[in-house]
Design a protein around this motif. Sequence first.
Motif, PDB file in Angstrom:
ATOM      1  N   ASP A   5      41.017  38.833  41.125  1.00 44.27           N
ATOM      2  CA  ASP A   5      39.995  38.130  40.359  1.00 44.27           C
ATOM      3  C   ASP A   5      38.589  38.478  40.848  1.00 44.27           C
ATOM      4  O   ASP A   5      38.396  38.804  42.016  1.00 44.27           O
ATOM      5  N   MET A   6      37.617  38.347  39.976  1.00 45.58           N
ATOM      6  CA  MET A   6      36.233  38.554  40.399  1.00 45.58           C
ATOM      7  C   MET A   6      35.865  37.489  41.431  1.00 45.58           C
ATOM      8  O   MET A   6      36.284  36.335  41.330  1.00 45.58           O
ATOM      9  N   GLY A   7      35.175  37.926  42.450  1.00 40.45           N
ATOM     10  CA  GLY A   7      34.735  36.996  43.481  1.00 40.45           C
ATOM     11  C   GLY A   7      35.767  36.690  44.557  1.00 40.45           C
ATOM     12  O   GLY A   7      35.487  35.928  45.485  1.00 40.45           O
ATOM     13  N   ALA A   8      36.959  37.274  44.458  1.00 40.09           N
ATOM     14  CA  ALA A   8      38.003  36.996  45.462  1.00 40.09           C
ATOM     15  C   ALA A   8      37.658  37.602  46.824  1.00 40.09           C
ATOM     16  O   ALA A   8      38.127  37.134  47.861  1.00 40.09           O
ATOM     17  N   GLY A   9      36.838  38.654  46.781  1.00 41.36           N
ATOM     18  CA  GLY A   9      36.415  39.257  48.054  1.00 41.36           C
ATOM     19  C   GLY A   9      36.949  40.665  48.291  1.00 41.36           C
ATOM     20  O   GLY A   9      36.986  41.125  49.432  1.00 41.36           O
ATOM     21  N   LYS A  10      37.311  41.376  47.220  1.00 37.56           N
ATOM     22  CA  LYS A  10      37.829  42.750  47.369  1.00 37.56           C
ATOM     23  C   LYS A  10      36.795  43.663  48.041  1.00 37.56           C
ATOM     24  O   LYS A  10      37.100  44.352  49.006  1.00 37.56           O
ATOM     25  N   SER A  11      35.579  43.661  47.495  1.00 37.98           N
ATOM     26  CA  SER A  11      34.541  44.551  48.051  1.00 37.98           C
ATOM     27  C   SER A  11      34.210  44.153  49.473  1.00 37.98           C
ATOM     28  O   SER A  11      33.980  45.019  50.331  1.00 37.98           O
ATOM     29  N   SER A  12      34.200  42.853  49.731  1.00 39.88           N
ATOM     30  CA  SER A  12      33.873  42.384  51.081  1.00 39.88           C
ATOM     31  C   SER A  12      34.936  42.821  52.084  1.00 39.88           C
ATOM     32  O   SER A  12      34.608  43.192  53.216  1.00 39.88           O
ATOM     33  N   LEU A  13      36.203  42.798  51.677  1.00 37.37           N
ATOM     34  CA  LEU A  13      37.279  43.250  52.575  1.00 37.37           C
ATOM     35  C   LEU A  13      37.118  44.739  52.883  1.00 37.37           C
ATOM     36  O   LEU A  13      37.271  45.166  54.035  1.00 37.37           O
TER      37      LEU A  13
ATOM     38  N   GLN B  80      30.770  45.554  57.981  1.00 40.86           N
ATOM     39  CA  GLN B  80      29.673  44.707  57.479  1.00 40.86           C
ATOM     40  C   GLN B  80      30.196  43.588  56.589  1.00 40.86           C
ATOM     41  O   GLN B  80      31.283  43.673  56.038  1.00 40.86           O
ATOM     42  N   PHE B  81      29.357  42.551  56.435  1.00 36.50           N
ATOM     43  CA  PHE B  81      29.656  41.461  55.498  1.00 36.50           C
ATOM     44  C   PHE B  81      28.344  40.931  54.943  1.00 36.50           C
ATOM     45  O   PHE B  81      27.380  40.754  55.688  1.00 36.50           O
ATOM     46  N   PHE B  82      28.321  40.671  53.631  1.00 38.07           N
ATOM     47  CA  PHE B  82      27.130  40.101  53.001  1.00 38.07           C
ATOM     48  C   PHE B  82      27.472  38.815  52.270  1.00 38.07           C
ATOM     49  O   PHE B  82      28.411  38.780  51.476  1.00 38.07           O
ATOM     50  N   ASP B  83      26.691  37.767  52.540  1.00 38.11           N
ATOM     51  CA  ASP B  83      26.889  36.491  51.848  1.00 38.11           C
ATOM     52  C   ASP B  83      26.659  36.642  50.348  1.00 38.11           C
ATOM     53  O   ASP B  83      27.225  35.903  49.559  1.00 38.11           O
TER      54      ASP B  83
ATOM     55  N   ASP C 106      38.126  50.325  45.046  1.00 28.92           N
ATOM     56  CA  ASP C 106      37.784  48.898  44.994  1.00 28.92           C
ATOM     57  C   ASP C 106      37.407  48.600  43.545  1.00 28.92           C
ATOM     58  O   ASP C 106      36.327  48.969  43.098  1.00 28.92           O
ATOM     59  N   THR C 107      38.318  47.961  42.821  1.00 29.92           N
ATOM     60  CA  THR C 107      38.095  47.769  41.378  1.00 29.92           C
ATOM     61  C   THR C 107      37.249  46.524  41.100  1.00 29.92           C
ATOM     62  O   THR C 107      37.081  45.658  41.966  1.00 29.92           O
ATOM     63  N   ALA C 108      36.757  46.448  39.873  1.00 29.09           N
ATOM     64  CA  ALA C 108      35.959  45.300  39.440  1.00 29.09           C
ATOM     65  C   ALA C 108      36.881  44.235  38.876  1.00 29.09           C
ATOM     66  O   ALA C 108      37.755  44.526  38.066  1.00 29.09           O
ATOM     67  N   GLY C 109      36.696  42.992  39.322  1.00 32.57           N
ATOM     68  CA  GLY C 109      37.575  41.918  38.879  1.00 32.57           C
ATOM     69  C   GLY C 109      37.229  41.326  37.520  1.00 32.57           C
ATOM     70  O   GLY C 109      38.048  40.629  36.922  1.00 32.57           O
ATOM     71  N   GLN C 110      36.016  41.599  37.044  1.00 30.07           N
ATOM     72  CA  GLN C 110      35.630  41.013  35.750  1.00 30.07           C
ATOM     73  C   GLN C 110      36.594  41.463  34.664  1.00 30.07           C
ATOM     74  O   GLN C 110      36.967  42.632  34.601  1.00 30.07           O
ATOM     75  N   GLU C 111      36.977  40.505  33.820  1.00 27.71           N
ATOM     76  CA  GLU C 111      38.010  40.740  32.816  1.00 27.71           C
ATOM     77  C   GLU C 111      37.711  41.950  31.926  1.00 27.71           C
ATOM     78  O   GLU C 111      38.609  42.697  31.552  1.00 27.71           O
TER      79      GLU C 111
ATOM     80  N   ALA D  39      39.835  32.845  54.344  1.00 27.00           N
ATOM     81  CA  ALA D  39      40.593  31.937  55.207  1.00 27.00           C
ATOM     82  C   ALA D  39      39.688  31.174  56.171  1.00 27.00           C
ATOM     83  O   ALA D  39      40.126  30.222  56.813  1.00 27.00           O
ATOM     84  N   ASP D  40      38.433  31.593  56.277  1.00 20.90           N
ATOM     85  CA  ASP D  40      37.480  30.877  57.132  1.00 20.90           C
ATOM     86  C   ASP D  40      36.997  29.572  56.514  1.00 20.90           C
ATOM     87  O   ASP D  40      36.415  28.736  57.210  1.00 20.90           O
ATOM     88  N   LEU D  41      37.214  29.389  55.204  1.00 21.56           N
ATOM     89  CA  LEU D  41      36.694  28.175  54.550  1.00 21.56           C
ATOM     90  C   LEU D  41      37.377  26.921  55.093  1.00 21.56           C
ATOM     91  O   LEU D  41      38.514  26.973  55.566  1.00 21.56           O
ATOM     92  N   SER D  42      36.685  25.800  54.987  1.00 25.16           N
ATOM     93  CA  SER D  42      37.193  24.557  55.554  1.00 25.16           C
ATOM     94  C   SER D  42      38.426  24.066  54.786  1.00 25.16           C
ATOM     95  O   SER D  42      38.616  24.413  53.611  1.00 25.16           O
TER      96      SER D  42
HETATM   97  P1  GTP Z   1      34.183  41.580  41.916  1.00 23.06           P
HETATM   98  O1  GTP Z   1      33.571  42.849  42.392  1.00 23.06           O
HETATM   99  O2  GTP Z   1      33.308  40.831  40.932  1.00 23.06           O
HETATM  100  O3  GTP Z   1      35.567  41.768  41.380  1.00 23.06           O
HETATM  101  O4  GTP Z   1      34.318  40.581  43.199  1.00 23.06           O
HETATM  102  P2  GTP Z   1      34.979  40.893  44.627  1.00 23.06           P
HETATM  103  O5  GTP Z   1      36.417  40.541  44.602  1.00 23.06           O
HETATM  104  O6  GTP Z   1      34.628  42.281  45.057  1.00 23.06           O
HETATM  105  O7  GTP Z   1      34.261  39.834  45.577  1.00 23.06           O
HETATM  106  P3  GTP Z   1      33.055  40.095  46.607  1.00 23.06           P
HETATM  107  O8  GTP Z   1      33.508  40.909  47.749  1.00 23.06           O
HETATM  108  O9  GTP Z   1      31.886  40.579  45.836  1.00 23.06           O
HETATM  109  O10 GTP Z   1      32.807  38.618  47.156  1.00 23.06           O
HETATM  110  C1  GTP Z   1      32.429  37.543  46.311  1.00 23.06           C
HETATM  111  C2  GTP Z   1      31.700  36.488  47.130  1.00 23.06           C
HETATM  112  O11 GTP Z   1      32.570  35.907  48.088  1.00 23.06           O
HETATM  113  C3  GTP Z   1      30.488  37.034  47.923  1.00 23.06           C
HETATM  114  O12 GTP Z   1      29.455  36.086  47.863  1.00 23.06           O
HETATM  115  C4  GTP Z   1      31.017  37.157  49.345  1.00 23.06           C
HETATM  116  O13 GTP Z   1      30.030  36.977  50.325  1.00 23.06           O
HETATM  117  C5  GTP Z   1      32.041  36.021  49.386  1.00 23.06           C
HETATM  118  N1  GTP Z   1      33.160  36.317  50.313  1.00 23.06           N
HETATM  119  C6  GTP Z   1      33.917  37.432  50.336  1.00 23.06           C
HETATM  120  N2  GTP Z   1      34.833  37.377  51.313  1.00 23.06           N
HETATM  121  C7  GTP Z   1      34.644  36.197  51.946  1.00 23.06           C
HETATM  122  C8  GTP Z   1      35.293  35.542  53.044  1.00 23.06           C
HETATM  123  O14 GTP Z   1      36.238  36.042  53.666  1.00 23.06           O
HETATM  124  N3  GTP Z   1      34.832  34.300  53.370  1.00 23.06           N
HETATM  125  C9  GTP Z   1      33.811  33.691  52.709  1.00 23.06           C
HETATM  126  N4  GTP Z   1      33.435  32.480  53.123  1.00 23.06           N
HETATM  127  N5  GTP Z   1      33.178  34.269  51.667  1.00 23.06           N
HETATM  128  C10 GTP Z   1      33.583  35.506  51.293  1.00 23.06           C
END
Ligand code: GTP
Length: 170
Positions: free
Chosen positions: A13-21, A29-32, A60-65, A120-123
């Motif tokens: 899904d979009m926003g799940a954190g694929k790019s961040s992983l 690196q990590f960006f908020d 790293d694919t895009a999650g948007q539908e 998994a860091d979320l409360s």
């Molecule tokens: P799409 O590219 O739209 O498909 O999203 P994505 O799956 O690549 O998600 P992305 O890596 O862009 O992360 C979405 C948001 O979640 C960003 O604001 C990140 O900072 C946040 N995020 C990603 N991973 C984590 C994590 O492990 N913990 C927390 N707290 N936030 C995270």
Amino acid sequence: MSVMQAKLVLLGDMGAGKSSLVLRFVKGQFFDYQESTIGAAFLTQCVAVNDATVKFEIWDTAGQERYHSLAPMYYRGAAAAIIVYDISSQSSFARAKSWVKELQRQGNASLVMALAGNKADLSAEKREVEASEAEAYAEENGLFFMETSAKTAANVNDLFYEIARKLPRT
Ligand code: GTP
Ligand code: MG
């Protein structure tokens, strides 16, 4: 020392954190405020396993539908897939399951599939998906499962290392 190339795709899904992983794994690196992916991004990173090096070619694919129809281009021919959901979102877990179904139908028969419960860091109050629920689902479907945090780096290297270990040696 032998080098083995392996195409790996991240879906979810979009926003799940694929790019961040991926960014955590490849660049440390990590960006908020990580930008939503458009189409897909390509990165590479190597992992040493026993006496071999696995060079991951990561899509790293895009999650948007609206990008869903592009996904087969990225998972076709892939040796491994990471299906990512956000532990604070039941709907992202449902989306992950539908990706698993799609890969079971259309993916490579020898595909190594991993399920990553990210953020998994979320409360505890924010959690919507219990690890036990995902673990049971993963077991039923022959995937391996880990909870990860791109933010703290917890289990991120382990996830890719475990995939590298599971790839059939060629
Ligand atoms: P799409 O590219 O739209 O498909 O999203 P994505 O799956 O690549 O998600 P992305 O890596 O862009 O992360 C979405 C948001 O979640 C960003 O604001 C990140 O900072 C946040 N995020 C990603 N991973 C984590 C994590 O492990 N913990 C927390 N707290 N936030 C995270
Ligand atoms: Mg992205």
